[in-house]
Scaffold this motif. Structure first.
Motif, mmCIF file in Angstrom:
data_model
loop_
_atom_site.group_PDB
_atom_site.id
_atom_site.type_symbol
_atom_site.label_atom_id
_atom_site.label_comp_id
_atom_site.label_asym_id
_atom_site.label_seq_id
_atom_site.Cartn_x
_atom_site.Cartn_y
_atom_site.Cartn_z
ATOM 1 N N HIS A 74 1.054 -1.331 0.136
ATOM 2 C CA HIS A 74 0.182 0.217 0.159
ATOM 3 C C HIS A 74 0.996 1.351 -0.217
ATOM 4 C CE1 HIS A 74 -3.555 2.365 1.582
ATOM 5 N NE2 HIS A 74 -2.909 2.990 2.290
ATOM 6 N N VAL A 75 1.106 2.063 -1.051
ATOM 7 C CA VAL A 75 1.934 2.938 -1.104
ATOM 8 C C VAL A 75 0.936 4.200 -2.366
ATOM 9 C CG1 VAL A 75 2.779 2.315 -3.306
ATOM 10 C CG2 VAL A 75 4.290 4.226 -2.093
ATOM 11 N N HIS A 76 1.409 5.628 -1.984
ATOM 12 C CA HIS A 76 0.893 7.080 -2.340
ATOM 13 C C HIS A 76 1.774 7.716 -3.234
ATOM 14 C CE1 HIS A 76 -3.326 6.854 -0.650
ATOM 15 N NE2 HIS A 76 -2.530 5.990 0.319
ATOM 16 N N TYR A 77 2.280 7.216 -4.500
ATOM 17 C CA TYR A 77 3.512 7.256 -5.463
ATOM 18 C C TYR A 77 3.201 9.073 -5.307
ATOM 19 C CZ TYR A 77 2.303 8.151 -10.391
ATOM 20 O OH TYR A 77 2.294 9.276 -11.085
ATOM 21 N N PRO A 78 2.636 9.341 -6.071
ATOM 22 C CA PRO A 78 1.962 11.043 -6.469
ATOM 23 C C PRO A 78 2.858 11.718 -4.618
ATOM 24 C CG PRO A 78 0.508 9.539 -6.472
ATOM 25 C CD PRO A 78 0.840 8.849 -6.133
ATOM 26 N N ASP A 109 3.810 16.011 -17.697
ATOM 27 C CA ASP A 109 5.895 15.551 -17.436
ATOM 28 C C ASP A 109 6.453 15.734 -15.603
ATOM 29 O OD1 ASP A 109 5.945 16.217 -19.989
ATOM 30 O OD2 ASP A 109 6.141 18.499 -19.917
ATOM 31 N N HIS A 110 5.297 15.810 -14.726
ATOM 32 C CA HIS A 110 5.121 16.515 -13.505
ATOM 33 C C HIS A 110 5.221 14.969 -12.937
ATOM 34 C CE1 HIS A 110 5.675 17.984 -9.619
ATOM 35 N NE2 HIS A 110 4.757 16.606 -9.153
ATOM 36 N N ALA A 111 3.905 14.361 -13.477
ATOM 37 C CA ALA A 111 3.520 12.923 -13.160
ATOM 38 C C ALA A 111 5.003 12.035 -13.582
ATOM 39 C CB ALA A 111 2.326 12.318 -13.987
ATOM 40 N N ILE A 114 8.354 12.678 -10.968
ATOM 41 C CA ILE A 114 7.927 11.700 -9.348
ATOM 42 C C ILE A 114 7.670 10.841 -10.108
ATOM 43 C CG2 ILE A 114 6.373 11.603 -7.604
ATOM 44 C CD1 ILE A 114 8.092 14.784 -8.325
ATOM 45 N N ALA A 115 7.024 10.215 -11.001
ATOM 46 C CA ALA A 115 6.755 8.597 -11.004
ATOM 47 C C ALA A 115 8.578 7.847 -10.888
ATOM 48 C CB ALA A 115 5.723 8.359 -11.968
ATOM 49 N N GLY A 116 9.267 8.611 -12.240
ATOM 50 C CA GLY A 116 10.695 8.021 -11.847
ATOM 51 C C GLY A 116 11.712 8.005 -10.787
ATOM 52 N N MET A 117 10.949 8.998 -10.020
ATOM 53 C CA MET A 117 11.407 9.769 -8.443
ATOM 54 C C MET A 117 10.955 8.258 -7.390
ATOM 55 S SD MET A 117 11.876 12.463 -6.221
ATOM 56 C CE MET A 117 12.198 13.517 -7.638
ATOM 57 N N TYR A 118 10.180 7.882 -7.913
ATOM 58 C CA TYR A 118 9.295 6.955 -7.259
ATOM 59 C C TYR A 118 10.379 5.713 -6.813
ATOM 60 C CZ TYR A 118 6.529 3.499 -5.068
ATOM 61 O OH TYR A 118 6.397 2.385 -4.913
ATOM 62 N N PHE A 119 10.291 4.923 -8.417
ATOM 63 C CA PHE A 119 10.598 3.876 -8.577
ATOM 64 C C PHE A 119 12.299 4.124 -7.899
ATOM 65 C CE2 PHE A 119 6.410 3.418 -11.405
ATOM 66 C CZ PHE A 119 6.652 2.099 -11.487
ATOM 67 N N TYR A 144 3.323 6.370 -14.003
ATOM 68 C CA TYR A 144 3.200 4.798 -13.480
ATOM 69 C C TYR A 144 3.870 3.690 -14.389
ATOM 70 C CZ TYR A 144 2.394 1.068 -9.535
ATOM 71 O OH TYR A 144 2.528 1.087 -8.703
ATOM 72 N N PHE A 145 2.610 3.377 -14.556
ATOM 73 C CA PHE A 145 2.913 2.127 -15.657
ATOM 74 C C PHE A 145 3.478 2.146 -16.653
ATOM 75 C CE2 PHE A 145 -1.546 1.092 -14.310
ATOM 76 C CZ PHE A 145 -1.255 0.141 -13.396
ATOM 77 N N THR A 146 4.253 3.736 -17.150
ATOM 78 C CA THR A 146 5.273 3.716 -17.995
ATOM 79 C C THR A 146 6.859 3.613 -17.365
ATOM 80 O OG1 THR A 146 3.813 5.244 -19.290
ATOM 81 C CG2 THR A 146 6.400 5.102 -19.506
ATOM 82 N N ALA A 147 6.469 4.101 -15.908
ATOM 83 C CA ALA A 147 8.078 3.683 -15.377
ATOM 84 C C ALA A 147 8.248 2.074 -14.966
ATOM 85 C CB ALA A 147 7.861 4.989 -14.166
ATOM 86 N N ALA A 148 7.359 1.491 -14.356
ATOM 87 C CA ALA A 148 7.348 0.326 -14.214
ATOM 88 C C ALA A 148 8.178 -0.581 -15.002
ATOM 89 C CB ALA A 148 6.254 -0.342 -13.374
ATOM 90 N N GLN A 149 7.024 -0.481 -16.265
ATOM 91 C CA GLN A 149 7.130 -0.777 -17.923
ATOM 92 C C GLN A 149 9.033 -1.234 -17.909
ATOM 93 O OE1 GLN A 149 5.171 0.213 -20.602
ATOM 94 N NE2 GLN A 149 4.914 -2.468 -21.583
ATOM 95 N N ALA A 150 8.796 0.421 -17.885
ATOM 96 C CA ALA A 150 10.425 0.475 -18.189
ATOM 97 C C ALA A 150 11.347 -0.366 -17.297
ATOM 98 C CB ALA A 150 11.209 1.924 -18.202
#
Length: 439
Positions: A74-78, A109-111, A114-119, A144-150
């Motif tokens: 359980h996490v809130h990446y934003p 762009d902001h999303a 932050i997604a890259g930073m979170y991962f 989120y999913f793009t960063a995870a997929q990468a």
């Protein structure tokens, strides 16, 4: 086929240590893990595996401990950017910090930033899978999913559904919440290692019509997860009662709209009635235990062992950013401290279970990740059990693996994470291991 043999101490589970005790744990002090094409092929004694598999690349992690990658239930990446924001109770915290920050995620762009930073933060702390709330914005889910997929990671996430009691610009409607969630589900669920979670934030921020729409969508797509919040703070429960006066308790709201069952992840679940506990167990609904946020925001003390004894799936969770650390080690330490305050001392084996197989089971991915056993995906975290001088001097006194591991749980952080493998691929710069030539 590329074959790699990882050497080091290994620790895996044959069963749940909460119910089966320490006999459920398998530890090899000189162990090895055979990897091929992103999967675990075999785990066992190093000398045996090296003798039988001579034509492979060997990576020697010395006396480091190889465990399954941590799973964050359980996490809130934003909320990455607002972690450790000062001094608020839940509702004030949402209004003061969370909602203003989440307003920014309509900007793709902001999303993405932050997604890259979170991962990156999560991987640095040995977390290889998680279930995250995004925001109401489809852009936040795509990022989120793009960063995870990468990164090739097994991740779960979903667009928050929230049609009341939130600022203008952070509300959808019952219909748009359904439509956007369905479109995102169809775009991402089951792609590579990704899974969608239908995500009503919690009962107070959704109308009955929206909860009904969320339940309908889950019924249409039952292989998805469903994540929400349950009984985090007493003020929240009172607010729920005012909004849903005809319901006997909090969980009954979710039950009415088809939002309980296997694959349901109920964040927090601190102040449960006996009826709710019975219903969670009967439906197979899971609980995400968030000890750092429960103490940081002053919510309360979850009865982990009591819920586990009732057969309720439970996983550990950082709950960033209400949770005050990206470190699953720090989260395990907080779970131990919460247990102590309840008069229950959780063993290191139980803490590790909650952070790996227990969390994976709660997310319904326990057949894929969460344990070092043949046939699982090769998500592996390598822990240095002497990562700081303080930890090293304490671990030197250990009589067994638990005495060596417990100081790292209580005192460790990202410095203890020597390497992380995602589907067999090393994700961090080489740190403290030796590549040996092919035999």
């Amino acid at each position: 086929m590329a074959t790699t043999l990882l050497l080091g101490q290994t620790l895996s589970f044959d069963d749940n240590p909460f119910t089966a005790g320490l006999g459920a744990v398998r530890h090899h002090s000189t162990g090895a893990i055979l990897l091929r094409d992103g999967m675990i092929v075999e785990v066992g004694d190093a000398s045996d595996l090296r003798a039988r598999h001579v034509d492979c690349t060997v990576v020697d992690h010395g006396d480091a401990l190889l465990i399954a990658g941590f799973v964050d239930s359980h996490v809130h990446y934003p909320q990455t950017g607002i972690i450790a924001s000062w001094g608020k109770r839940l509702i004030d915290w949402l209004e003061t910090y969370t909602f203003p920050e989440e307003m920014r995620f309509g900007d793709a762009d902001h999303a993405q930033l932050i997604a890259g930073m979170y991962f990156d933060f999560s991987l640095a702390n040995g977390i290889t899978s998680a279930a995250s709330f995004c925001t109401i914005h489809p852009e936040s889910v795509d990022a989120y999913f793009t960063a995870a997929q990468a990164r090739g990671m097994r991740m779960i996430g979903g667009k928050v559904m929230m049609d009341r009691n939130a600022p203008e610009g952070l509300r959808d409607t019952a219909q748009t919440g359904y439509d956007q969630s369905k479109a995102l589900l169809e775009k991402w669920h089951g792609v590579d290692r990704l899974g969608y979670a239908i995500t009503p934030r919690f009962a107070p921020t959704s109308t009955p019509a929206q909860l009904q729409a969320a339940g309908a969508l889950w019924a249409e797509s039952p292989t998805c997860a469903m994540q929400t919040h349950l009984s985090e703070q007493r003020e929240e429960i009172q607010w729920m009662k005012e909004l849903y006066p005809d319901h006997p308790d909090y969980l009954s709201v979710y039950e009415q709209y088809g939002l309980t069952g296997a694959g349901a992840i109920m964040g927090h679940s601190i102040y449960l009635t006996e009826r709710e506990i019975t219903a969670l167990a009967a439906t197979g609904s899971g609980v995400a235990h968030c000890p750092t946020s429960n103490t940081f925001i002053g919510s309360g003390l979850c009865d982990v062992r009591g819920l586990m004894q009732r057969g309720i799936p439970i996983g550990l969770a950082t709950d960033v950013g209400g949770g005050s650390s990206f470190s699953m080690l720090r989260t395990m330490a907080a779970a131990y401290e919460v247990g102590q305050l309840r008069g229950d001392s959780l063993h290191a084996a139980e803490l590790l279970w909650l952070a790996t197989q227990g969390a994976a089971d709660t997310l319904r991915i326990g057949d894929k990740v969460g344990n070092l056993v043949a046939g699982r995906e090769a998500d592996i975290t390598v822990l240095d059990l002497s990562s700081t001088p303080v930890i090293a001097q304490r671990a030197a006194r250990a009589d067994d693996i638990w005495g060596a591991l417990f100081p790292t749980i209580m005192l460790g952080d990202d410095r203890a994470v020597r390497q992380v493998y995602v589907a067999g691929r090393p994700m961090m710069p080489a740190k403290g291991h030796q590549m040996l030539p092919d035999a």
